[in-house]
Design an enzyme around this catalytic site. Structure first.
Site, PDB file in Angstrom:
ATOM      1  N   LYS A  26       0.712 -11.077   1.933  1.00  0.00           N
ATOM      2  CA  LYS A  26       0.338 -11.939   3.052  1.00  0.00           C
ATOM      3  C   LYS A  26      -0.866 -12.806   2.687  1.00  0.00           C
ATOM      4  CE  LYS A  26       1.115 -10.060   6.939  1.00  0.00           C
ATOM      5  NZ  LYS A  26       1.006  -9.033   7.964  1.00  0.00           N
ATOM      6  N   ARG A  96      -5.154  -7.982   9.923  1.00  0.00           N
ATOM      7  CA  ARG A  96      -3.806  -7.540   9.553  1.00  0.00           C
ATOM      8  C   ARG A  96      -3.811  -7.013   8.135  1.00  0.00           C
ATOM      9  NH1 ARG A  96      -0.028 -12.619  10.764  1.00  0.00           N
ATOM     10  NH2 ARG A  96       1.405 -11.175  11.733  1.00  0.00           N
ATOM     11  N   GLY A 105       6.493  -2.871   9.332  1.00  0.00           N
ATOM     12  CA  GLY A 105       6.074  -1.887  10.323  1.00  0.00           C
ATOM     13  C   GLY A 105       5.116  -0.829   9.816  1.00  0.00           C
ATOM     14  N   MET A 107       2.070  -1.150   8.326  1.00  0.00           N
ATOM     15  CA  MET A 107       0.650  -1.396   8.548  1.00  0.00           C
ATOM     16  C   MET A 107       0.469  -2.073   9.901  1.00  0.00           C
ATOM     17  SD  MET A 107      -0.786  -0.359   5.897  1.00  0.00           S
ATOM     18  CE  MET A 107      -0.279   0.146   4.282  1.00  0.00           C
ATOM     19  N   ARG A 352       6.614 -15.604   3.645  1.00  0.00           N
ATOM     20  CA  ARG A 352       6.915 -14.689   2.538  1.00  0.00           C
ATOM     21  C   ARG A 352       8.380 -14.891   2.197  1.00  0.00           C
ATOM     22  NH1 ARG A 352       6.702  -9.220   6.271  1.00  0.00           N
ATOM     23  NH2 ARG A 352       8.292  -9.885   7.690  1.00  0.00           N
ATOM     24  N   HIS A 468      12.430  -4.469  14.879  1.00  0.00           N
ATOM     25  CA  HIS A 468      12.192  -3.487  13.823  1.00  0.00           C
ATOM     26  C   HIS A 468      13.514  -2.947  13.272  1.00  0.00           C
ATOM     27  CE1 HIS A 468      11.350   0.607  12.274  1.00  0.00           C
ATOM     28  NE2 HIS A 468      10.282   0.011  11.775  1.00  0.00           N
ATOM     29  N   GLU A 758      22.553  16.356 -24.609  1.00  0.00           N
ATOM     30  CA  GLU A 758      22.113  16.891 -23.309  1.00  0.00           C
ATOM     31  C   GLU A 758      21.019  17.930 -23.471  1.00  0.00           C
ATOM     32  OE1 GLU A 758      25.747  17.160 -20.426  1.00  0.00           O
ATOM     33  OE2 GLU A 758      26.342  18.000 -22.352  1.00  0.00           O
ATOM     34  N   SER A 777      26.761  10.228 -26.393  1.00  0.00           N
ATOM     35  CA  SER A 777      26.599   9.775 -25.017  1.00  0.00           C
ATOM     36  C   SER A 777      25.527  10.656 -24.397  1.00  0.00           C
ATOM     37  CB  SER A 777      27.912   9.901 -24.250  1.00  0.00           C
ATOM     38  OG  SER A 777      27.701   9.491 -22.926  1.00  0.00           O
ATOM     39  N   THR A 780      22.235  12.502 -19.307  1.00  0.00           N
ATOM     40  CA  THR A 780      20.837  12.576 -18.861  1.00  0.00           C
ATOM     41  C   THR A 780      20.633  13.488 -17.659  1.00  0.00           C
ATOM     42  OG1 THR A 780      21.291  10.470 -17.825  1.00  0.00           O
ATOM     43  CG2 THR A 780      19.989  10.430 -19.838  1.00  0.00           C
ATOM     44  N   ASN A 781      21.734  13.908 -17.015  1.00  0.00           N
ATOM     45  CA  ASN A 781      21.560  14.901 -15.941  1.00  0.00           C
ATOM     46  C   ASN A 781      21.077  16.206 -16.569  1.00  0.00           C
ATOM     47  OD1 ASN A 781      22.714  12.964 -14.291  1.00  0.00           O
ATOM     48  ND2 ASN A 781      24.764  13.831 -14.487  1.00  0.00           N
ATOM     49  N   ASP A 782      21.841  16.654 -17.569  1.00  0.00           N
ATOM     50  CA  ASP A 782      21.436  17.891 -18.238  1.00  0.00           C
ATOM     51  C   ASP A 782      20.188  17.693 -19.087  1.00  0.00           C
ATOM     52  OD1 ASP A 782      23.067  20.102 -17.491  1.00  0.00           O
ATOM     53  OD2 ASP A 782      24.770  19.027 -18.351  1.00  0.00           O
ATOM     54  N   CYS A 844      25.796   8.503 -19.878  1.00  0.00           N
ATOM     55  CA  CYS A 844      26.779   8.765 -18.822  1.00  0.00           C
ATOM     56  C   CYS A 844      26.234   9.655 -17.715  1.00  0.00           C
ATOM     57  CB  CYS A 844      28.062   9.334 -19.401  1.00  0.00           C
ATOM     58  SG  CYS A 844      27.825  10.947 -20.153  1.00  0.00           S
ATOM     59  N   TYR A 864      25.982   0.961 -24.392  1.00  0.00           N
ATOM     60  CA  TYR A 864      26.574   0.847 -23.059  1.00  0.00           C
ATOM     61  C   TYR A 864      25.958   1.838 -22.086  1.00  0.00           C
ATOM     62  CZ  TYR A 864      29.331   5.085 -24.012  1.00  0.00           C
ATOM     63  OH  TYR A 864      29.700   6.363 -24.289  1.00  0.00           O
TER      64      TYR A 864
HETATM   65  C1  PEP Z   1      25.057  14.896 -17.780  1.00  0.00           C
HETATM   66  O1  PEP Z   1      24.649  16.032 -17.973  1.00  0.00           O
HETATM   67  O2  PEP Z   1      24.303  13.913 -17.686  1.00  0.00           O
HETATM   68  C2  PEP Z   1      26.486  14.647 -17.603  1.00  0.00           C
HETATM   69  C3  PEP Z   1      26.946  13.418 -17.488  1.00  0.00           C
HETATM   70  O3  PEP Z   1      27.293  15.742 -17.483  1.00  0.00           O
HETATM   71  P1  PEP Z   1      27.438  16.581 -16.136  1.00  0.00           P
HETATM   72  O4  PEP Z   1      26.738  15.854 -15.066  1.00  0.00           O
HETATM   73  O5  PEP Z   1      28.913  16.686 -15.899  1.00  0.00           O
HETATM   74  O6  PEP Z   1      26.809  17.864 -16.528  1.00  0.00           O
HETATM   75 MG    MG Z   2      26.096  17.540 -18.551  1.00  0.00          MG
END
Ligand code: PEP
Ligand code: MG
Length: 888
Positions: A26, A96, A105, A107, A352, A468, A758, A777, A780-782, A844, A864
C-alpha cells in the site's frame, strides 16, 4: 541512523519508485501514485523494517521514531494547512497497515483519528456540517475501540441499534447531529466500562496507540493463519500508513468507491466497481448499504435503478477513467483501486494489482500481451499456476435438472456441492473427516478464514462483489455466491429459510459461483474445456519451458485425462492400486497366504492376465510416450483384513482357515511398516512377484506393438532401493523376464530399468546405483520422510506447529525442503550423471505438482516432473515460469 519514515504527496515522494519490501504494498503504491502526479492525500509510511525491529526489541519503538513521525505530521500539516489536534481546524488522519503482499482483512484500519471532544467542534465548524462531524467522531470511537483497544464491538453495534430504535429511525442516514452526539456519549461510557479508562483525548496518544495496534496485528492469530495458508514468511512485517483523511460522507457531491480497471471475474476490458454517495470507505465493503454501479452499462446489465457513477457524477467519472488508464500504463497490470470524492474532488486512496479469478488472470495476461502492454513471457509469468486449479474444475452440467432455491451474486466461479454448515469451526471439523461442506454465513469476516479454506464453497446472505467473502473466496479459488438476500439464516437453530423452504445443517446444496444460483441437492457437473485463452497461454508456456511434464496415473481414464492436459508420459504408475481392485484382491490374498513359492506362483498366474490387460490399455492411451511402471511397493499386510468382522469373509473367499489367516496377518504385522518389508524388499524376498509384473509389462508391450504397429516405451521402476546390489538382483529378474517374453513373442521392445531414489543412502550412493539403473525418479514423499525422520502418516499432528514456529516455511510434504532433501537430490544428480551422463532424471513425489518444488527441480537440472493429472497444466506453467526466471 536508519530512516523509518517515508513521506508522500504534495510533490514529495521519499520512497522514490516505492520499494514494496520496505514500504509494504500500500505504501509503495501511494508513493508511486504521488510520484506520477495523481491526487493522493499527503501522508507518510513507517517501514516494514520498523515492524521487524519492534518485535526484535520486545515490542518497543526506538526513541528516534518519535521525531521521524513528528516530521511526517509536519509534512501533512504543511500541505493541508491543518494542524493535528487543533481545536479550530483539526487535521484528521487514517492509520492503515500494508504488508508486502496484500493480506485481505488481516490488518485493521482506523479512520478519522485526531477527533476528540474539542476537535469535533472544530470539524463541525469548518465543514459547516455538525451531523457529519459527530458521525465521524462516533465512527472513530467505534473503530478505535475495536481495533486498538480490542473491546467487544457487539456492545457498540447494540448501542447504535438501541439509539435508532429509540428515535424510530430505520437507517443510519436518518440519524441527526444530536442523535450522533448522544451516541458518542454512550460509546464513551462503553469504553470506560470495558477498558477501565476514558476514551483517549490526546491525539498523540491516539496515534501511537493505532501505530502499535497495526504492528501488533501482524502477530494476530488471523494473520498467522493467512500467512500459513499462503506461504508468507513471518519475518516480513507490515508497514503503517498515516495519511490525511478525505471525506466521502460530506453530502451528495461526495462519494467513496472501489474499482477495478478490468473485470476481475471475467477479465473483460471494462471498468468494474461499486460506489456509494455520501459514505465512508468501510460502508462499501461492509455490505451495510447496497452499493451502486460504476458504469451505466453495468447498471443496465444488472437491471438496477440507482444511477451509476457515470450518470450521477459524469465529470468525476471521466477523471477517474483517465486515472485508470494512467495506472494501467504505469503498473502494466490490472489495478484494484479505492477512491473518495470529497465535494466533487477525486482523491486516490489506494491502488494495487487486482486479485482476479483464474479465468480473468488468463484473459488479462493474454489480452495485455496482445495489446503490447507486456511480453508473452511476462504473460506466462503473470498467471499463478496454482490458480489454474479453478479452471480445471467442473462446472454445472447445463442439462442437469436444478432445484433452484434462490440466487445471489456470482462472486467467485466454479460449482460446488456439499452439506450445509453455519460456522467456520464446524466446516473445518467436517472437512477433516472428508466431507464436502458449503459454509453458509450472513457475511464472513477474517475470523472465518479457516472455515472458508476447509469448505468447498461459500454462500453469504449479505455483501457485494467486493465483500470479504467475495474477495477472499476468489483469492482462495473457492466458488462463492454472495449477497443472496432472500436467505434467512438462523445460525442458532442451524438452518436457513428461503421462501417456504427450510434447509437444515447437514442437508446438501449446490452453489454455482459463475451464475450466482443456489440449488437444493447435488447437481451434476461437466469437465471444463481447455481451449481459448487457456490454450494460448499454455502454448506460450510450452515454448518457454525446459522441463518435461509427466503424470502420476494408473488407470487408462486418468492417463487419458492427463494426456488431454498435456502430459508427456507417465512418470509413475503405482501397480499396487491395481492389486486392490475388487476382482483381484482374492488372488492377491491367496498369494500372500501361500506358504510356498509354488502356491504364490499359482496365485500370481491368476493376476498375470489382469495386470497385462491394465498395461495394454495404458500403453494404448499413451502411444508414443514413455510409461514408467513401478513394481509393487507397499507392505503386504495392507492387503489383508484388519477388522475382526472381515476375517471370516476373507478366509472363506481365499479358502483358508480363519486361524491361518489371522496367524499370517500377525506374522506380517509391522511396527513401522513405512520402514519395513516393502519396496524392492518384497522383490528380494519374493522374486516371483516382480517376475509376474515384468512379464505382464513385456507381454502387454509386445501385444500392443503387434496390434497398433507402434511400440510402447516401457520404463520399469524399482522402488525403495538403498544399495546397488538390490538393483542388480531386481534388474536381473526384469531382464531375464524380458528376454524370455521377447523370445516367446518373437519381437523385441526397447525398455529401460531404473530406480526410485527414496532413501538417503540411495542418494549418496547414486554414483554406484547409476552403474545399473538407467534412470532415477526421485520419490520425494519417501525421501522427505526418510531424510527428516518424520513419518508421512503421522506428520499432520505436529507439522502445523513447525510451520507456525518458522522451523519450516511450508509443509515439507507439500513443498520440497530445498535445503535438506534438496541437497540429497543435488548430490544424487551429480553423482548419477558422473557415472552415466545420459541418465534420465525425474521426480514423481507429490512435489512434482507444486510450483515452488518445480522451480527447485528446474534449478537442480532434472529432465522431468511428474504430477497427478489435474496438476499437469499447473506443472507446465510452473515449469515455464521457473525456466524464465532462470533465464534472467
Ligand atoms: C514417493 O515416495 O515419493 C513416491 C512417489 O512413492 P509413494 O508415494 O507411492 O510411496
Ligand atoms: Mg515412495
Amino acid at each position: 541512523m536508519t530512516q523509518y519514515v517515508y513521506r508522500f504527496g504534495g510533490g514529495v515522494s521519499d520512497g522514490g519508485q516505492g520499494d514494496k519490501n520496505l514500504l509494504g504494498g500500500k505504501g509503495a503504491n501511494l508513493d508511486g501514485m504521488a510520484s506520477i502526479g495523481l491526487p493522493v492525500p499527503p501522508g507518510f509510511t513507517i517501514s516494514t523494517a520498523m515492524c521487524t525491529r519492534y518485535y526484535d526489541d520486545g515490542q518497543r519503538f526506538p526513541d528516534s521514531l518519535r521525531a521521524e513521525v513528528a516530521n511526517g505530521l509536519t509534512h501533512i500539516e504543511g500541505i493541508t494547512g491543518k494542524r493535528f489536534g487543533d481545536a479550530a481546524d483539526p487535521l484528521l488522519v487514517s492509520v492503515r497497515s500494508g504488508a508486502r503482499v496484500s493480506m485481505p482483512g488481516m490488518m485493521d484500519t482506523v479512520l478519522n483519528l485526531g477527533l476528540n471532544d474539542e476537535t469535533v467542534e472544530g470539524l463541525a465548524e469548518v465543514s459547516g456540517d455538525r451531523r457529519f462531524a459527530w458521525d465521524s467522531y462516533r465512527r472513530f470511537i467505534q473503530m478505535y475501540s475495536d481495533v486498538v483497544l480490542e473491546l467487544d464491538h457487539g456492545a457498540f453495534e447494540e448501542a447504535l441499534e438501541v439509539a435508532k430504535e429509540d428515535k424510530g429511525h430505520f437507517l443510519d442516514t436518518d440519524m441527526t447531529a444530536e442523535d450522533w452526539q448522544a451516541l458518542v456519549g454512550s460509546y464513551k461510557k462503553i469504553v470506560e466500562q470495558q477498558w477501565g479508562k476514558p476514551f483517549p483525548q490526546d491525539v498523540n496518544d491516539q496515534l501511537w496507540g493505532a501505530i502499535g495496534a497495526v504492528f501488533g496485528s501482524w502477530q494476530s492469530e488471523r494473520a498467522k493463519v493467512y500467512r500459513r495458508l499462503n506461504g508468507i514468511p513471518g519475518d516480513w512485517g507490515t508497514a503503517v500508513n498515516v495519511q490525511a483523511m478525505v471525506f466521502g460522507n460530506m453530502g451528495e457531491t461526495s462519494a467513496t468507491g472501489v474499482a477495478f480497471t478490468r473485470d476481475p471475474a471475467t477479465g473483460e476490458r471494462a471498468y468494474y466497481g461499486e460506489f456509494l454517495i455520501n459514505a465512508q470507505g468501510e460502508d462499501v465493503v461492509a455490505g451495510i448499504r447496497t452499493p451502486q454501479y460504476l458504469t451505466r452499462a453495468a447498471r443496465e446489465r444488472a437491471g438496477a435503478k440507482a444511477a451509476s457513477m457515470e450518470e450521477a457524477m459524469p465529470e468525476t467519472f471521466a477523471e477517474l477513467a483517465r486515472v485508470f488508464a494512467l495506472l494501467e500504463d504505469h503498473y502494466r497490470d490490472m489495478q484494484d483501486i479505492e477512491f473518495t470524492v470529497e465535494r466533487g474532488k477525486l482523491w486516490m486512496l489506494q491502488t494495487r494489482n487486482g486479485k482476479r479469478t483464474a479465468a480473468a488472470a488468463l484473459k488479462i495476461a493474454v489480452d495485455m500481451a496482445n495489446e503490447g502492454l507486456i511480453s508473452r513471457d511476462e504473460a506466462v509469468a503473470r498467471v499463478d499456476p496454482a490458480a489454474l486449479d479453478q479452471l480445471l474444475h467442473p462446472t454445472l452440467d447445463p442439462a442437469a435438472p436444478r432445484d433452484v432455491l434462490t440466487s445471489g451474486l456470482p462472486a467467485s466461479p466454479g460449482a460446488a456441492s456439499g452439506t450445509v454448515v453455519f460456522d467456520a469451526d464446524t466446516a473445518e471439523k467436517h472437512a477433516a473427516l472428508g466431507e464436502a461442506v458449503i459454509l453458509v454465513r450472513v457475511e464472513t469476516s477474517p475470523e472465518d478464514i479457516h472455515g472458508m479454506h476447509a469448505a468447498k464453497g461459500i454462500l453469504t446472505a449479505r455483501g457485494g462483489m467486493t465483500s470479504h467473502a467475495a474477495v477472499v473466496a476468489r483469492g482462495m479459488g473457492r466458488p462463492c455466491v454472495s449477497g443472496a438476500g432472500t436467505l434467512a439464516i438462523d445460525a442458532k437453530a442451524r438452518l436457513f429459510r428461503v421462501g417456504e423452504r427450510t434447509i437444515k445443517e447437514g442437508e446438501v446444496i449446490t452453489i454455482d459461483g459463475a451464475s450466482g444460483e443456489v440449488m437444493a441437492g447435488e447437481v451434476a457437473t461437466v469437465q471444463p474445456e481447455l481451449a481459448g485463452d487457456f490454450g494460448t497461454l499454455m502454448a506460450w508456456a510450452d515454448g518457454a519451458r525446459r522441463l518435461k511434464v509427466r503424470t502420476n496415473a494408473e488407470t487408462p481414464h486418468d492417463c487419458r485425462t492427463a494426456r488431454d492436459f498435456g502430459a508427456e508420459g507417465v512418470g509413475l504408475c503405482r501397480t499396487e492400486h491395481m492389486f486392490f481392485d475388487a476382482g483381484r484382491i482374492t488372488a492377491v490374498r491367496q498369494m500372500i497366504l501361500a506358504d510356498s513359492e509354488q502356491g504364490r506362483r499359482a496365485a500370481l498366474d491368476k493376476l498375470l492376465p489382469e495386470q497385462r490387460a491394465d498395461f495394454t490399455e495404458i500403453f494404448e492411451v499413451m502411444t508414443g510416450l514413455p510409461v514408467t511402471i513401478r513394481l509393487l511397493d507397499p507392505p503386504l499386510h495392507e492387503f489383508l483384513p484388519h477388522e475382526e468382522a472381515e476375517f471370516a469373509e476373507v478366509a472363506e473367499a481365499a479358502s483358508v482357515a480363519v486361524d491361518t489367516l489371522k496367524r499370517r496377518a500377525a506374522e506380517l504385522h509391522e511396527v513401522n511398516p513405512m520402514l519395513g518389508h516393502r519396496g524392492c524388499r518384497l522383490g528380494v524376498t519374493y522374486p516371483e512377484i516382480y517376475e509376474m509384473q515384468a512379464r505382464a509389462i513385456f507381454e502387454a508391450a509386445c501385444d500392443v506393438a503387434a496390434k497398433t504397429g507402434a511400440a510402447p516405451i516401457p520404463e520399469v521402476m524399482v522402488p525403495l532401493v538403498a544399495t546397488r546390489r538390490e538393483l542388480d538382483l531386481m534388474k536381473a529378474i526384469i531382464d531375464d523376464t524380458a528376454k524370455a517374453v521377447f523370445a516367446e513373442k518373437g519381437r523385441e521392445i526397447a525398455y529401460l530399468v531404473g530406480t526410485m531414489i527414496e532413501l538417503p543412502r540411495a542418494a549418496l550412493k547414486a554414483g554406484e546405483i547409476a552403474e545399473v539403473g538407467q534412470f532415477f525418479s526421485f520419490g520425494t514423499n519417501d525421501l522427505t520422510q526418510t531424510t527428516l525422520g518424520v513419518s508421512r502418516d503421522d506428520a499432520g499432528r505436529f507439522l502445523t506447529s513447525y510451520v507456525d514456529k518458522g522451523i519450516f516455511t511450508r509443509d515439507p510434504f507439500v513443498s520440497i525442503d530445498t535445503e535438506g532433501v534438496g541437497e540429497l537430490i543435488r548430490i544424487a544428480v551429480e553423482r548419477g550423471r558422473a557415472t552415466r551422463p545420459e541418465i534420465k532424471l525425474g521426480i514423481c513425489g507429490e512435489h512434482g505438482g507444486d510450483p515452488a518444488s518445480i522451480a527447485f527441480c528446474e534449478g537442480a537440472g532434472l529432465d522431468y516432473v511428474s504430477a497427478s493429472p489435474y496438476r499437469v497444466p499447473i506443472a507446465r506453467l510452473a515449469a515455464a515460469q521457473a525456466a524464465l526466471k532462470n533465464r534472467v
